[in-house]
Design a protein around this motif. Structure first.
Motif, short mmCIF file in Angstrom:
data_model
loop_
_atom_site.label_atom_id
_atom_site.label_comp_id
_atom_site.label_asym_id
_atom_site.label_seq_id
_atom_site.Cartn_x
_atom_site.Cartn_y
_atom_site.Cartn_z
N PHE A 1 0.83 -1.20 0.00
CA PHE A 1 0.00 0.00 0.00
C PHE A 1 0.87 1.26 0.00
N GLU A 2 1.96 1.24 0.76
CA GLU A 2 2.85 2.40 0.80
C GLU A 2 3.45 2.69 -0.59
N GLN A 3 3.88 1.64 -1.28
CA GLN A 3 4.41 1.82 -2.63
C GLN A 3 3.31 2.35 -3.55
N ALA A 4 2.10 1.84 -3.39
CA ALA A 4 0.99 2.21 -4.27
C ALA A 4 0.62 3.69 -4.13
N TRP A 5 0.45 4.16 -2.90
CA TRP A 5 0.02 5.56 -2.78
C TRP A 5 1.12 6.51 -3.21
N LYS A 6 2.37 6.16 -2.96
CA LYS A 6 3.46 7.02 -3.42
C LYS A 6 3.53 7.05 -4.94
N ALA A 7 3.44 5.86 -5.57
CA ALA A 7 3.58 5.76 -7.03
C ALA A 7 2.35 6.26 -7.79
N SER A 8 1.27 6.53 -7.08
CA SER A 8 0.07 7.02 -7.75
C SER A 8 0.05 8.54 -7.90
N GLY A 9 1.13 9.18 -7.50
CA GLY A 9 1.23 10.63 -7.70
C GLY A 9 1.37 11.44 -6.43
N PHE A 10 1.40 10.78 -5.28
CA PHE A 10 1.49 11.49 -4.01
C PHE A 10 2.92 11.74 -3.54
N SER A 11 3.90 11.21 -4.25
CA SER A 11 5.29 11.40 -3.83
C SER A 11 5.99 12.38 -4.77
N SER A 12 6.85 13.19 -4.19
CA SER A 12 7.66 14.10 -5.01
C SER A 12 9.03 13.48 -5.33
N ASN A 13 9.30 12.31 -4.77
CA ASN A 13 10.55 11.61 -5.03
C ASN A 13 10.36 10.67 -6.22
N MET A 14 11.06 10.90 -7.30
CA MET A 14 10.90 10.09 -8.51
C MET A 14 11.31 8.63 -8.31
N ASP A 15 12.11 8.35 -7.29
CA ASP A 15 12.49 6.96 -6.98
C ASP A 15 11.31 6.13 -6.48
N ASP A 16 10.22 6.80 -6.06
CA ASP A 16 9.04 6.10 -5.57
C ASP A 16 8.12 5.61 -6.69
N TYR A 17 8.41 6.00 -7.92
CA TYR A 17 7.56 5.63 -9.06
C TYR A 17 8.11 4.39 -9.76
N PHE A 18 7.22 3.59 -10.34
CA PHE A 18 7.61 2.39 -11.07
C PHE A 18 7.98 2.73 -12.50
N LYS A 19 8.86 1.93 -13.07
CA LYS A 19 9.10 2.00 -14.51
C LYS A 19 7.83 1.50 -15.17
N GLU A 20 7.46 2.11 -16.30
CA GLU A 20 6.19 1.76 -16.93
C GLU A 20 6.13 0.29 -17.34
N LYS A 21 7.25 -0.31 -17.66
CA LYS A 21 7.26 -1.74 -18.04
C LYS A 21 6.97 -2.64 -16.82
N ASP A 22 7.21 -2.13 -15.61
CA ASP A 22 7.00 -2.91 -14.39
C ASP A 22 5.59 -2.77 -13.83
N ALA A 23 5.06 -1.54 -13.80
CA ALA A 23 3.73 -1.31 -13.24
C ALA A 23 3.20 0.03 -13.71
N ARG A 24 1.86 0.11 -13.82
CA ARG A 24 1.21 1.35 -14.27
C ARG A 24 -0.03 1.60 -13.42
N PHE A 25 -0.10 2.76 -12.81
CA PHE A 25 -1.26 3.18 -12.03
C PHE A 25 -2.39 3.52 -13.02
N VAL A 26 -3.56 2.88 -12.86
CA VAL A 26 -4.64 3.09 -13.83
C VAL A 26 -5.96 3.58 -13.23
N ALA A 27 -6.19 3.34 -11.92
CA ALA A 27 -7.47 3.75 -11.35
C ALA A 27 -7.36 3.89 -9.84
N LEU A 28 -8.36 4.60 -9.25
CA LEU A 28 -8.40 4.71 -7.79
C LEU A 28 -9.82 4.89 -7.31
N ARG A 29 -10.00 4.60 -6.02
CA ARG A 29 -11.29 4.79 -5.35
C ARG A 29 -11.01 5.43 -4.02
#
Length: 124
Positions: free
Chosen positions: A96-124
């Protein structure tokens, strides 16, 4: 006799070619981007990126194919209710920590996934 043998050989060659070809996976369902006016109503998922469920069990965006569709639910510090982040992923587990950071809530680019590894597509 030679004609019959040739016909049998040609038939066998054609059958072997047909047997070796692999069927291209087809789209089962399309997840369209949610209209901005409908976003966050009735606690429904809000789709940010158009994606597809494929007949071979994979998930696809317009640019990449992924093995998994992960719905990751948890509560961010101080939030009144749980949040759910949906990722298409080639990684089997995302916290969950990786998910919320990688969904746009982190200002650290190291928290985001490479697009080939994972892509954030939706939220609730």
């Amino acid at each position: 006799m030679k004609k019959i043998i040739r016909m049998i050989l040609i038939t066998l060659m054609l059958l072997s070619l047909c047997g070796c070809s692999q069927k291209e996976p087809s789209v089962i369902k399309i997840y369209e981007v949610t209209d901005a006016e409908l976003a966050f109503k009735d606690d429904e998922l809000v789709t940010m990126v158009k994606y597809y469920e494929m007949s071979d069990g994979t998930w696809k965006t317009d640019t990449h194919t992924y093995k998994y569709r992960l719905e990751i639910t948890g509560r961010m510090g101080g939030a009144a209710k749980d949040s759910t982040f949906v990722f298409l992923s080639n990684l089997e587990n995302i916290t969950f920590e990786q998910a919320w950071k990688a969904s746009g809530f982190s200002s650290n680019m190291d928290d985001y996934f490479k697009e080939k590894d994972a892509r954030f597509v939706a939220l609730r």
